[in-house]
Design a protein around this motif. Structure first.
Motif, PDB file in Angstrom:
ATOM      1  N   GLU A 271       0.833  -1.212   0.000  1.00  0.00           N
ATOM      2  CA  GLU A 271       0.000   0.000   0.000  1.00  0.00           C
ATOM      3  C   GLU A 271       0.866   1.259   0.000  1.00  0.00           C
ATOM      4  O   GLU A 271       0.594   2.231  -0.725  1.00  0.00           O
ATOM      5  CB  GLU A 271      -0.910  -0.005   1.225  1.00  0.00           C
ATOM      6  N   GLU A 272       1.930   1.247   0.777  1.00  0.00           N
ATOM      7  CA  GLU A 272       2.831   2.404   0.840  1.00  0.00           C
ATOM      8  C   GLU A 272       3.608   2.578  -0.451  1.00  0.00           C
ATOM      9  O   GLU A 272       3.871   3.708  -0.887  1.00  0.00           O
ATOM     10  CB  GLU A 272       3.787   2.235   2.026  1.00  0.00           C
ATOM     11  N   THR A 274       2.576   1.780  -3.512  1.00  0.00           N
ATOM     12  CA  THR A 274       1.660   2.361  -4.496  1.00  0.00           C
ATOM     13  C   THR A 274       1.486   3.856  -4.250  1.00  0.00           C
ATOM     14  O   THR A 274       1.527   4.665  -5.190  1.00  0.00           O
ATOM     15  CB  THR A 274       0.300   1.651  -4.451  1.00  0.00           C
ATOM     16  N   LYS A 275       1.304   4.224  -3.006  1.00  0.00           N
ATOM     17  CA  LYS A 275       1.078   5.631  -2.675  1.00  0.00           C
ATOM     18  C   LYS A 275       2.305   6.490  -2.931  1.00  0.00           C
ATOM     19  O   LYS A 275       2.218   7.590  -3.499  1.00  0.00           O
ATOM     20  CB  LYS A 275       0.656   5.752  -1.202  1.00  0.00           C
ATOM     21  N   GLU A 291      -0.691  -1.184  -9.462  1.00  0.00           N
ATOM     22  CA  GLU A 291      -0.621  -1.313  -8.009  1.00  0.00           C
ATOM     23  C   GLU A 291       0.576  -2.183  -7.635  1.00  0.00           C
ATOM     24  O   GLU A 291       0.897  -3.142  -8.328  1.00  0.00           O
ATOM     25  CB  GLU A 291      -1.903  -1.947  -7.456  1.00  0.00           C
TER      26      GLU A 291
END
Length: 304
Positions: A271-272, A274-275, A291
């Motif tokens: 998640e980090e 991708t962000k 992603e």
């Protein structure tokens, strides 16, 4: 380890495809395409577009649309993300005084041939198995691309117990200089003890303040809880003759690094990733989002 790595070639293909097809890039490897012959590029393209039936059953679209789907969803997230993460960390390390860049299992890495101006202060060492190293140098020779003056090639089988002697014998290497090391795409294919020994061997070459960046699969990768992408990736690399072998929890990894006097300086989960690394690209290409790959984390560790 004794012939050209299919996964390394596919990784180079994914970097080349991304660089050629996107104005805003997660990672811009403008040389990767030149390392592949037209036959290799076309063959990988055809095989991957046909693989849409495996990766995404029921897909409807053209051959090119199928290829883009497989590349963006399956092939490119990890090669692009980990390279972007590593080279950002390298730039920061160089600004803080690192003067040697060791690329372990360099494969078809192209940093030395597209290095930015700030990298001229670095001595760059590509360390790889003799067969892979020879294949890459033959490709570069065919491109009539001369090695930059700050690049050194070191042939070494990292599975040998005394592989470090090849690094120490390199005329450019200084064990007292703060260094930055990348070890990308390797942890997956080693048993845990092999990976621990490899990290320990790398640490033995480095002074305090040196860094190591690597990617690794988490502890759910080999379980029924793994996502569909991860399960199919495991099947794909196994069919290529390069099966993945080990995954790690964050706590397990931290303990292993602590035993080597390494502290975790930066750690990113999917998640980090991708962000932080994919945001600008995804803003520019909402119809082709990428992603970060399931269950793959990135780590930067620094020697105390």
């Amino acid at each position: 380890m004794e012939s050209k790595s299919l996964t390394a070639l596919v990784s180079a293909f994914s970097r080349a495809y991304h660089a050629e097809h996107n104005p805003v890039k997660i990672f811009d490897d403008r040389i990767a395409r030149q390392l592949l012959t037209d036959e290799e590029y076309d063959s990988i393209s055809a095989n991957m577009s046909r693989a849409i039936a495996f990766f995404q059953p029921g897909f409807s679209g053209t051959q090119e649309q199928a290829l883009r789907q497989v590349v963006d969803r399956q092939l490119s997230p990890t090669p692009l993300g980990r390279a972007a993460f590593a080279e950002r960390a390298l730039a920061a390390a160089a600004a803080l005084g690192a003067r040697q860049y060791l690329i372990f299992a360099a494969g078809y890495d192209t940093f030395a041939y597209r290095q930015p101006e700030w990298a001229s202060q670095l001595d760059i060492f590509e360390i790889d198995h003799p067969v892979t190293a020879a294949d890459k140098q033959a490709r570069l020779s065919g491109m009539r691309m001369d090695p930059p003056p700050n690049l050194y090639f070191i042939s070494a089988d990292l599975r040998e117990p005394d592989w470090q002697r090849h690094v120490l014998a390199s005329p450019g290497f200084n064990p007292d200089r703060v260094s930055f090391c990348s070890l990308l795409g390797i942890s997956y294919y080693l048993a845990k003890e092999e990976f621990r020994q490899l990290l320990s061997g790398i640490v033995s070459l480095l002074p305090a303040g040196s860094g190591i960046v690597f990617d690794y699969p988490d502890e759910q990768t080999f379980t029924p809880q793994a996502g569909e992408r991860a399960q199919k990736q495991l099947m794909m690399v196994a069919r290529a003759g390069e099966p993945m072998q080990a995954g790690y929890s964050c706590s397990e990894l931290e303990r292993m690094l602590e035993e080597m006097d390494l502290r975790i300086d930066q750690h990113l989960n999917p998640e980090e990733i991708t962000k932080l690394l994919f945001h600008a690209y995804n803003e520019s290409q909402p119809e082709h989002p990428i992603e970060a790959f399931d269950h793959v984390n990135y780590c930067l560790a620094v020697k105390r």
